[in-house]
Design a protein around this motif. Structure first.
Motif, short mmCIF file in Angstrom:
data_model
loop_
_atom_site.label_atom_id
_atom_site.label_comp_id
_atom_site.label_asym_id
_atom_site.label_seq_id
_atom_site.Cartn_x
_atom_site.Cartn_y
_atom_site.Cartn_z
N ASN A 324 0.85 -1.20 0.00
CA ASN A 324 0.00 0.00 0.00
C ASN A 324 0.89 1.25 0.00
N LEU A 325 0.80 2.01 -1.09
CA LEU A 325 1.57 3.26 -1.20
C LEU A 325 0.68 4.48 -1.10
N ASP A 326 -0.55 4.29 -0.59
CA ASP A 326 -1.49 5.42 -0.52
C ASP A 326 -0.93 6.56 0.31
N TYR A 327 -0.32 6.23 1.44
CA TYR A 327 0.18 7.29 2.32
C TYR A 327 1.35 8.06 1.69
N SER A 328 2.22 7.32 1.00
CA SER A 328 3.33 8.02 0.34
C SER A 328 2.82 8.86 -0.82
N ASP A 329 1.76 8.39 -1.52
CA ASP A 329 1.17 9.20 -2.59
C ASP A 329 0.57 10.49 -2.03
N GLU A 330 -0.11 10.37 -0.88
CA GLU A 330 -0.70 11.55 -0.26
C GLU A 330 0.39 12.51 0.23
N ALA A 331 1.46 11.93 0.77
CA ALA A 331 2.57 12.77 1.23
C ALA A 331 3.21 13.51 0.07
N GLN A 332 3.29 12.81 -1.10
CA GLN A 332 3.85 13.46 -2.27
C GLN A 332 3.03 14.67 -2.69
N LYS A 333 1.70 14.56 -2.61
CA LYS A 333 0.83 15.68 -2.94
C LYS A 333 1.00 16.83 -1.93
N GLN A 334 1.10 16.46 -0.64
CA GLN A 334 1.22 17.49 0.39
C GLN A 334 2.55 18.26 0.32
N LEU A 335 3.57 17.60 -0.25
CA LEU A 335 4.84 18.30 -0.39
C LEU A 335 4.72 19.55 -1.25
N GLN A 336 3.75 19.55 -2.16
CA GLN A 336 3.56 20.71 -3.03
C GLN A 336 3.06 21.92 -2.24
N GLU A 337 2.55 21.68 -1.02
CA GLU A 337 2.03 22.76 -0.20
C GLU A 337 2.98 23.13 0.95
N LEU A 338 4.14 22.49 0.98
CA LEU A 338 5.06 22.70 2.11
C LEU A 338 5.70 24.08 2.09
N LEU A 339 6.10 24.52 0.92
CA LEU A 339 6.83 25.79 0.82
C LEU A 339 5.87 26.95 0.60
N SER A 340 6.11 28.05 1.33
CA SER A 340 5.31 29.25 1.17
C SER A 340 5.83 30.08 0.01
N SER A 341 4.92 30.70 -0.71
CA SER A 341 5.32 31.62 -1.78
C SER A 341 5.42 33.06 -1.26
N LYS A 342 5.18 33.25 0.05
CA LYS A 342 5.12 34.59 0.61
C LYS A 342 6.13 34.83 1.72
N TYR A 343 6.45 33.83 2.52
CA TYR A 343 7.31 33.99 3.69
C TYR A 343 8.64 33.27 3.45
N PHE A 344 9.76 33.98 3.67
CA PHE A 344 11.08 33.44 3.41
C PHE A 344 12.02 33.79 4.56
N ILE A 345 13.00 32.92 4.80
CA ILE A 345 14.04 33.20 5.79
C ILE A 345 15.39 33.01 5.13
N ASN A 346 16.41 33.65 5.68
CA ASN A 346 17.75 33.53 5.16
C ASN A 346 18.36 32.23 5.67
N LYS A 347 18.95 31.43 4.76
CA LYS A 347 19.54 30.17 5.17
C LYS A 347 20.76 30.43 6.03
N ASN A 348 20.75 29.90 7.22
CA ASN A 348 21.83 30.13 8.18
C ASN A 348 21.98 28.87 9.01
N THR A 349 23.12 28.17 8.89
CA THR A 349 23.35 26.94 9.63
C THR A 349 24.47 27.14 10.64
N TYR A 350 24.50 26.31 11.62
CA TYR A 350 25.54 26.40 12.66
C TYR A 350 26.90 26.06 12.09
#
Length: 350
Positions: A324-350
């Motif tokens: 059953n790959l239903d959950y991974s298929d749903e996760a793949q769709k939700q990834l398209q909504e993960l990133l905001s087109s309006k709010y951004f931060i500067n990449k800064n790592t330790y």
């Protein structure tokens, strides 16, 4: 009643000026004791109250003031007796061309008083500190209010063309293309020079200041001179902080706190909002320790996990995939909504 009488007097005492009592409120607030330095009045020492309580500049001891005698508060019909008149101080005379004070101590003293107290110290008050404060450089048309301690408000304008004949001792720190465009500058804690040399507001050096502009460019430095953090112009090509020439509000101080007491604190812009810092940015509280997630990095990690789940799994000589790959298929769709087109931060790592 007689015509208004004017006189010039020396301030002798402010002992009762700053105290409050119901008696003081009844007779007149902020009264000082002064003595005439002319022969226009026969009165020795007299009590003087401010001409207006809406614009108060209380003189210090030793300053020379212009006073006038006219009607005082009364519920009775006026007559020509002095009981119906009172002295008011109109203006401090700038005899010493001083911003901090214009003391001319002893101008009203008698010869006997000079002999008795001439060698003593004569402070301007009990808490007043005498300082060398420079006057602001004026420009044509300016309306300037200067406090005694290096604080000021300038109602000024753009000076697009500076005369070449040293007409102005110093040029303005703001610039623009249209002569006469308005600007308001509120500054506190300026640089002070010797010999009463003029100074001009400096947004990067004054202790704190607020600029309200119309079309002027202000040479503000974001970050610091050692570690600048200028706007890059990626949101708007007009965004560089020192070159922008539309109306703006600039406020600079060592610390800035904005507080909404009972309702929202709102920062609103149709174009963008930038939180600009060479240090840390904390959300929620000053001691926040939970790191923010870099969205693009998180997207890549989650995509790799989903891709891994979809690869063949080998068990011995047999290979296959999850039933059953239903959950991974749903996760793949939700990834398209993960990133905001309006709010951004500067990449800064330790």
């Amino acid at each position: 009643m007689d015509n208004i009488q004017y006189d010039v007097a020396e301030v002798l005492s402010t002992d009762l000026t700053y105290k409050y009592s119901t008696t003081a409120a009844d007779r007149g607030l902020f009264q000082i004791i002064a003595r005439s330095i002319t022969e226009h009045t026969k009165t020795d020492n007299y009590t003087v109250r401010p001409m207006s309580l809406n614009n108060i500049k209380i003189p210090v001891v030793g300053e020379i003031i212009l006073v006038c005698q006219t009607v005082k508060r009364t519920t009775q019909k006026l007559n020509d007796t002095n009981k119906d008149k009172s002295w008011y101080y109109v203006q401090t005379l700038g005899l010493q061309t001083g911003v901090n004070n214009n003391k001319s101590t002893g101008a009203s003293w008698t010869s006997e008083e000079h002999n008795q107290i001439n060698n003593q110290e004569h402070p301007a008050g009990k808490t007043f500190v005498e300082q060398k404060i420079s006057s602001l450089q004026p420009f044509e048309g300016d309306h300037i209010w200067q406090g005694r301690f290096g604080n000021s408000i300038r109602f000024g304008s753009t000076i697009s063309t500076i005369p070449e004949d040293n007409y102005y001792h110093k040029a303005p720190t703001w610039s623009g293309d249209v002569n006469g465009d308005p600007i308001i500058i509120l500054a506190n804690g300026q640089e002070n020079l010797d010999k009463k040399e003029f100074v001009v507001e400096d947004i990067n050096k004054d202790n704190s200041s607020i600029y309200l502009t119309s079309t002027q460019s202000i040479p503000i430095v974001l970050g610091s001179e050692k570690e600048p953090n200028s706007l890059t112009g990626c949101i708007t090509t007009r965004g560089h902080e020192s070159k922008y020439q539309d109306s703006q509000l600039l406020a600079v101080s060592d610390r800035i706190i904005l507080k909404a007491r009972t309702d929202l604190a709102v920062i609103d812009s149709p174009l963008g909002i930038v939180l600009n810092s060479t240090g840390e940015i904390k959300l929620g509280s000053e001691d926040a320790t939970e790191s923010m997630v870099h969205g693009d990095v998180l997207l890549s990690i989650l995509q790799n996990i989903i891709n891994q789940l979809r690869t063949n799994v080998k068990a011995g000589s047999a290979t296959g995939t999850f039933i059953n790959l239903d959950y991974s298929d749903e996760a793949q769709k939700q990834l398209q909504e993960l990133l905001s087109s309006k709010y951004f931060i500067n990449k800064n790592t330790y």
